[in-house]
Design a protein around this motif. Structure first.
Motif, mmCIF file in Angstrom:
data_model
loop_
_atom_site.group_PDB
_atom_site.id
_atom_site.type_symbol
_atom_site.label_atom_id
_atom_site.label_comp_id
_atom_site.label_asym_id
_atom_site.label_seq_id
_atom_site.Cartn_x
_atom_site.Cartn_y
_atom_site.Cartn_z
ATOM 1 N N VAL A 88 0.864 -1.175 0.000
ATOM 2 C CA VAL A 88 0.000 0.000 0.000
ATOM 3 C C VAL A 88 0.903 1.228 0.000
ATOM 4 C CG1 VAL A 88 -1.796 1.293 1.189
ATOM 5 C CG2 VAL A 88 -1.825 -1.212 1.237
ATOM 6 N N TYR A 89 0.642 2.133 -0.913
ATOM 7 C CA TYR A 89 1.471 3.323 -1.071
ATOM 8 C C TYR A 89 0.712 4.555 -0.582
ATOM 9 C CZ TYR A 89 4.537 0.407 -3.829
ATOM 10 O OH TYR A 89 5.399 -0.593 -4.231
ATOM 11 N N PHE A 90 1.389 5.328 0.246
ATOM 12 C CA PHE A 90 0.801 6.561 0.767
ATOM 13 C C PHE A 90 1.649 7.753 0.341
ATOM 14 C CE2 PHE A 90 -2.525 4.982 3.386
ATOM 15 C CZ PHE A 90 -2.091 3.785 3.931
ATOM 16 N N CYS A 91 0.964 8.761 -0.138
ATOM 17 C CA CYS A 91 1.578 10.053 -0.384
ATOM 18 C C CYS A 91 1.222 10.959 0.787
ATOM 19 C CB CYS A 91 1.062 10.635 -1.688
ATOM 20 S SG CYS A 91 1.713 12.263 -2.093
ATOM 21 N N ALA A 92 2.126 11.840 1.170
ATOM 22 C CA ALA A 92 1.860 12.765 2.265
ATOM 23 C C ALA A 92 2.549 14.091 1.986
ATOM 24 C CB ALA A 92 2.345 12.183 3.599
ATOM 25 N N SER A 93 2.086 15.120 2.677
ATOM 26 C CA SER A 93 2.738 16.425 2.548
ATOM 27 C C SER A 93 2.769 17.115 3.903
ATOM 28 C CB SER A 93 2.012 17.299 1.524
ATOM 29 O OG SER A 93 0.766 17.746 2.017
ATOM 30 N N SER A 94 3.733 18.010 4.065
ATOM 31 C CA SER A 94 3.832 18.805 5.284
ATOM 32 C C SER A 94 4.550 20.100 4.946
ATOM 33 C CB SER A 94 4.577 18.057 6.396
ATOM 34 O OG SER A 94 5.938 17.864 6.042
ATOM 35 N N TYR A 95 4.517 21.021 5.911
ATOM 36 C CA TYR A 95 5.224 22.280 5.702
ATOM 37 C C TYR A 95 6.297 22.426 6.753
ATOM 38 C CZ TYR A 95 6.242 27.127 4.764
ATOM 39 O OH TYR A 95 6.888 28.291 4.442
ATOM 40 N N MET A 96 7.491 22.706 6.316
ATOM 41 C CA MET A 96 8.607 22.922 7.240
ATOM 42 C C MET A 96 9.151 24.317 7.032
ATOM 43 S SD MET A 96 12.153 20.852 7.702
ATOM 44 C CE MET A 96 13.491 21.545 8.684
ATOM 45 N N TRP A 97 9.404 24.991 8.156
ATOM 46 C CA TRP A 97 10.011 26.313 8.078
ATOM 47 C C TRP A 97 11.345 26.301 8.815
ATOM 48 C CZ3 TRP A 97 5.685 25.077 10.834
ATOM 49 C CH2 TRP A 97 5.737 25.235 12.217
ATOM 50 N N GLY A 98 12.215 27.174 8.417
ATOM 51 C CA GLY A 98 13.552 27.205 9.000
ATOM 52 C C GLY A 98 13.693 28.344 9.972
ATOM 53 N N GLY A 99 14.869 28.906 10.023
ATOM 54 C CA GLY A 99 15.111 29.981 10.972
ATOM 55 C C GLY A 99 15.619 29.430 12.287
ATOM 56 N N ARG A 100 15.375 30.176 13.344
ATOM 57 C CA ARG A 100 15.929 29.813 14.657
ATOM 58 C C ARG A 100 15.338 28.514 15.179
ATOM 59 N NH1 ARG A 100 15.043 34.759 18.425
ATOM 60 N NH2 ARG A 100 15.766 33.232 19.939
ATOM 61 N N GLY A 101 14.093 28.272 14.863
ATOM 62 C CA GLY A 101 13.467 27.045 15.353
ATOM 63 C C GLY A 101 12.796 26.306 14.232
ATOM 64 N N TYR A 102 13.574 25.507 13.529
ATOM 65 C CA TYR A 102 12.973 24.790 12.415
ATOM 66 C C TYR A 102 11.915 23.846 12.962
ATOM 67 C CZ TYR A 102 16.465 21.416 13.981
ATOM 68 O OH TYR A 102 17.252 20.606 14.743
ATOM 69 N N ASP A 103 10.909 23.658 12.170
ATOM 70 C CA ASP A 103 9.813 22.840 12.650
ATOM 71 C C ASP A 103 8.928 22.406 11.497
ATOM 72 O OD1 ASP A 103 8.073 23.212 15.823
ATOM 73 O OD2 ASP A 103 8.316 21.489 14.493
ATOM 74 N N HIS A 104 8.132 21.412 11.757
ATOM 75 C CA HIS A 104 7.224 20.847 10.773
ATOM 76 C C HIS A 104 5.793 21.002 11.248
ATOM 77 C CE1 HIS A 104 8.909 18.294 7.508
ATOM 78 N NE2 HIS A 104 10.009 18.335 8.203
ATOM 79 N N THR A 105 4.890 21.195 10.298
ATOM 80 C CA THR A 105 3.485 20.953 10.597
ATOM 81 C C THR A 105 3.278 19.441 10.582
ATOM 82 O OG1 THR A 105 2.840 20.895 8.279
ATOM 83 C CG2 THR A 105 2.831 23.055 9.373
ATOM 84 N N GLU A 106 2.092 19.033 10.935
ATOM 85 C CA GLU A 106 1.754 17.625 10.799
ATOM 86 C C GLU A 106 1.799 17.245 9.319
ATOM 87 O OE1 GLU A 106 -2.709 18.631 11.595
ATOM 88 O OE2 GLU A 106 -2.616 16.637 10.674
ATOM 89 N N ALA A 107 1.945 15.971 9.050
ATOM 90 C CA ALA A 107 1.846 15.466 7.693
ATOM 91 C C ALA A 107 0.401 15.066 7.413
ATOM 92 C CB ALA A 107 2.755 14.256 7.503
ATOM 93 N N PHE A 108 -0.060 15.422 6.241
ATOM 94 C CA PHE A 108 -1.395 15.038 5.788
ATOM 95 C C PHE A 108 -1.229 13.932 4.753
ATOM 96 C CE2 PHE A 108 -3.999 18.439 7.590
ATOM 97 C CZ PHE A 108 -3.019 19.323 7.984
ATOM 98 N N PHE A 109 -2.039 12.917 4.893
ATOM 99 C CA PHE A 109 -1.899 11.746 4.047
ATOM 100 C C PHE A 109 -3.017 11.662 3.022
ATOM 101 C CE2 PHE A 109 1.483 9.097 5.766
ATOM 102 C CZ PHE A 109 1.735 9.737 6.966
ATOM 103 N N GLY A 110 -2.664 11.089 1.870
ATOM 104 C CA GLY A 110 -3.687 10.683 0.921
ATOM 105 C C GLY A 110 -4.335 9.390 1.376
ATOM 106 N N GLN A 111 -5.314 8.931 0.618
ATOM 107 C CA GLN A 111 -6.088 7.753 1.005
ATOM 108 C C GLN A 111 -5.369 6.443 0.731
ATOM 109 O OE1 GLN A 111 -9.130 7.815 2.748
ATOM 110 N NE2 GLN A 111 -8.221 9.832 2.947
ATOM 111 N N GLY A 112 -4.267 6.501 0.010
ATOM 112 C CA GLY A 112 -3.498 5.293 -0.245
ATOM 113 C C GLY A 112 -3.854 4.635 -1.573
ATOM 114 N N THR A 113 -2.872 3.930 -2.110
ATOM 115 C CA THR A 113 -3.053 3.123 -3.317
ATOM 116 C C THR A 113 -2.642 1.701 -2.991
ATOM 117 O OG1 THR A 113 -2.574 4.961 -4.840
ATOM 118 C CG2 THR A 113 -2.306 2.714 -5.694
ATOM 119 N N ARG A 114 -3.580 0.787 -3.164
ATOM 120 C CA ARG A 114 -3.278 -0.629 -2.926
ATOM 121 C C ARG A 114 -2.840 -1.242 -4.238
ATOM 122 N NH1 ARG A 114 -4.379 -3.765 1.360
ATOM 123 N NH2 ARG A 114 -5.727 -2.147 2.202
ATOM 124 N N LEU A 115 -1.549 -1.603 -4.318
ATOM 125 C CA LEU A 115 -0.965 -2.137 -5.551
ATOM 126 C C LEU A 115 -0.627 -3.609 -5.379
ATOM 127 C CD1 LEU A 115 0.267 -1.687 -8.404
ATOM 128 C CD2 LEU A 115 2.431 -1.195 -7.238
#
Lengths: 118, 109
Positions: A88-115
């Motif tokens: 099962v393949y999942f695509c996901a995305s998130s936003y990361m910012w840099g600077g003094r305190g690099y950090d990520h938002t949560e990752a959001f996932f697609g519904q998946g592909t069953r191959l």
């Protein structure tokens, strides 16, 4: 809001065939990821991208290729499909910012592909 | 390679008990931590995130973070059969989002 959209949801491939899994996000996220998940196992990172034109290998890149021509799209290409790529393949995305305190938002996932490769 | 370690379980708890899920991470630069729940055949979904040392509570869920020990945990109080799922810990650091292998939780009625 569509979020992360993956297509197709299901696919059966014959050994040696090729295909592209599509992934689109509409959240203007810079990071995008492709994971695979085998039955009963965790997520394994295949490839990721930190922005348009920039991609990098993850833990299990062999047999796959990616491109990132736009912020929104991150397709995964399977060349010469093998039974070991059944997963099962999942695509996901998130936003990361840099600077003094690099950090990520949560990752959001697609519904998946069953191959399945037969 | 930055790593996130979780006990794969399965962890079985009776209905109404407290389930405790643990995660350790190797990247001291990680600022935020995420707990995801994944039902069988579904995508992971975010249930908690934590940025600061200490506890963060949201309903029946409490996330605990100890940056000095590089340890993050998730407590589920009054566990329900619907909590049966795999729980994934994620620590971004300054690299791509890295997930632990997940802990499978089974709540027995």
């Amino acid at each position: 809001n569509a979020g992360v959209t993956q297509t197709p949801k299901f696919r059966i491939l014959k050994i040696g065939q090729s295909m592209t899994l599509q992934c689109t996000q509409d959240m203007n996220h810079n990071y995008m990821y492709w994971y695979r998940q085998d039955p009963g196992m965790g997520l394994k990172l295949i490839y990721y991208s930190v922005g348009a034109g920039i991609t990098d290998k993850g833990e299990v890149p062999n047999g796959y290729n990616v491109s990132r021509s736009t912020t929104e799209d991150f397709p995964l290409r399977l060349e010469l499909a093998a039974p070991s790529q059944t997963s099962v393949y999942f695509c996901a995305s998130s936003y990361m910012w840099g600077g003094r305190g690099y950090d990520h938002t949560e990752a959001f996932f697609g519904q998946g592909t069953r191959l399945t490769v037969v | 390679q930055k790593e996130v370690e979780q006990n794969s379980g399965p962890l079985s708890v009776p209905e109404g008990a407290i389930a405790s899920l643990n995660c350790t991470y190797s990247d001291r630069g990680s600022q935020s931590f995420f707990w995801y729940r994944q039902y069988s055949g579904k995508s992971p979904e975010l249930i908690m995130f934590i940025y600061s040392n200490g506890d963060k509570e949201d309903g029946r869920f409490t996330a605990q973070l100890n940056k000095a020990s590089q340890y993050v945990s998730l407590l589920i109080r009054d566990s329900q059969p619907s909590d049966s799922a795999t729980y994934l810990c994620a620590a971004p650091g300054n690299t791509p989002l890295v997930f632990g292998k997940g802990t499978r939780l089974s709540v027995i009625a």
